[in-house]
Scaffold this motif. Structure first.
Motif, PDB file in Angstrom:
ATOM      1  N   CYS A 188      16.275 -69.602 -22.494  1.00 42.24           N
ATOM      2  CA  CYS A 188      17.331 -68.604 -22.196  1.00 42.24           C
ATOM      3  C   CYS A 188      17.130 -67.347 -22.998  1.00 42.24           C
TER       4      CYS A 188
ATOM      5  N   LYS B 106      19.792 -67.622 -33.246  1.00 41.77           N
ATOM      6  CA  LYS B 106      19.369 -67.631 -31.837  1.00 41.77           C
ATOM      7  C   LYS B 106      17.846 -67.744 -31.734  1.00 41.77           C
TER       8      LYS B 106
ATOM      9  N   GLN C 261      26.053 -61.302 -28.771  1.00 42.39           N
ATOM     10  CA  GLN C 261      24.911 -61.835 -28.016  1.00 42.39           C
ATOM     11  C   GLN C 261      24.470 -63.192 -28.553  1.00 42.39           C
TER      12      GLN C 261
ATOM     13  N   THR D 202      25.878 -70.916 -24.347  1.00 42.94           N
ATOM     14  CA  THR D 202      25.049 -71.365 -23.217  1.00 42.94           C
ATOM     15  C   THR D 202      24.232 -72.598 -23.574  1.00 42.94           C
ATOM     16  N   GLN D 203      24.063 -72.837 -24.871  1.00 44.88           N
ATOM     17  CA  GLN D 203      23.309 -74.006 -25.332  1.00 44.88           C
ATOM     18  C   GLN D 203      24.214 -75.211 -25.594  1.00 44.88           C
TER      19      GLN D 203
ATOM     20  N   SER E 156      14.437 -73.650 -26.009  1.00 43.99           N
ATOM     21  CA  SER E 156      15.257 -73.005 -24.989  1.00 43.99           C
ATOM     22  C   SER E 156      14.527 -71.810 -24.405  1.00 43.99           C
TER      23      SER E 156
ATOM     24  N   TYR F   8      24.793 -66.774 -26.562  1.00 46.22           N
ATOM     25  CA  TYR F   8      23.636 -67.667 -26.431  1.00 46.22           C
ATOM     26  C   TYR F   8      24.006 -69.079 -26.897  1.00 46.22           C
TER      27      TYR F   8
ATOM     28  N   LYS G 163      15.825 -71.049 -30.296  1.00 48.92           N
ATOM     29  CA  LYS G 163      14.863 -70.953 -29.195  1.00 48.92           C
ATOM     30  C   LYS G 163      13.492 -71.486 -29.625  1.00 48.92           C
TER      31      LYS G 163
END
Length: 149
Positions: A149, A138, A31, A38-39, A147, A35, A142
């Protein structure tokens, strides 16, 4: 590392080696790596069985991953570690040895939430590598980079 240093690492990084990345999408390592993809980060999976994880070749060892990165002129910016606390000293020694052998020293070693080892921290920081432990990359990304997401 303080927040400013973390932000600097996030901004300057492109390639993140994920040591202990599981192909199981229910696992935190998967996970977190997803992530990071996706960044916009390029993840480099290290998984003992090899294969492919998240569309990327999974290397069987850290040395193999770093060697391939060096051959392809890619920097190793962050090594994100998903291994038990009791083996982190050995992981630190492996990181230092493998990095020096291939000439690809990471900027930062990030040890995931719940994991700590003072010997690993000492070895890596004495080698000039920024070190963060007991923190989820992560969650920190964030929080610091905004972020949603």
């Amino acid at each position: 590392m303080n927040d400013t240093q973390k932000q600097e690492i996030f901004r300057q990084s492109t390639n993140i080696v994920v040591l202990g990345l599981s192909p199981d999408n229910t696992k935190p390592s998967y996970q977190v790596a997803h992530y990071l993809q996706t960044q916009g980060y390029c993840i480099v999976p290290v998984y003992p069985r090899g294969g492919e994880i998240l569309g990327e070749k999974a290397y069987r060892s850290l040395y193999e991953a770093l060697y391939s990165m060096q051959q392809n002129k890619k920097s190793c910016d962050i090594i994100n570690v998903f291994r038990k606390s009791e083996v982190l000293k050995e992981v630190a020694l492996e990181i230092i040895e493998s990095s020096r052998e291939v000439g690809c020293l990471p900027k930062c070693v990030w040890v995931q939430l719940g994991l700590r080892n003072m010997q690993a921290k000492s070895l890596l920081t004495q080698s000039g590598i920024w070190y963060e432990e007991d923190a989820c990359i992560k969650i920190e990304h964030k929080r610091l980079m905004g972020s949603s997401c």
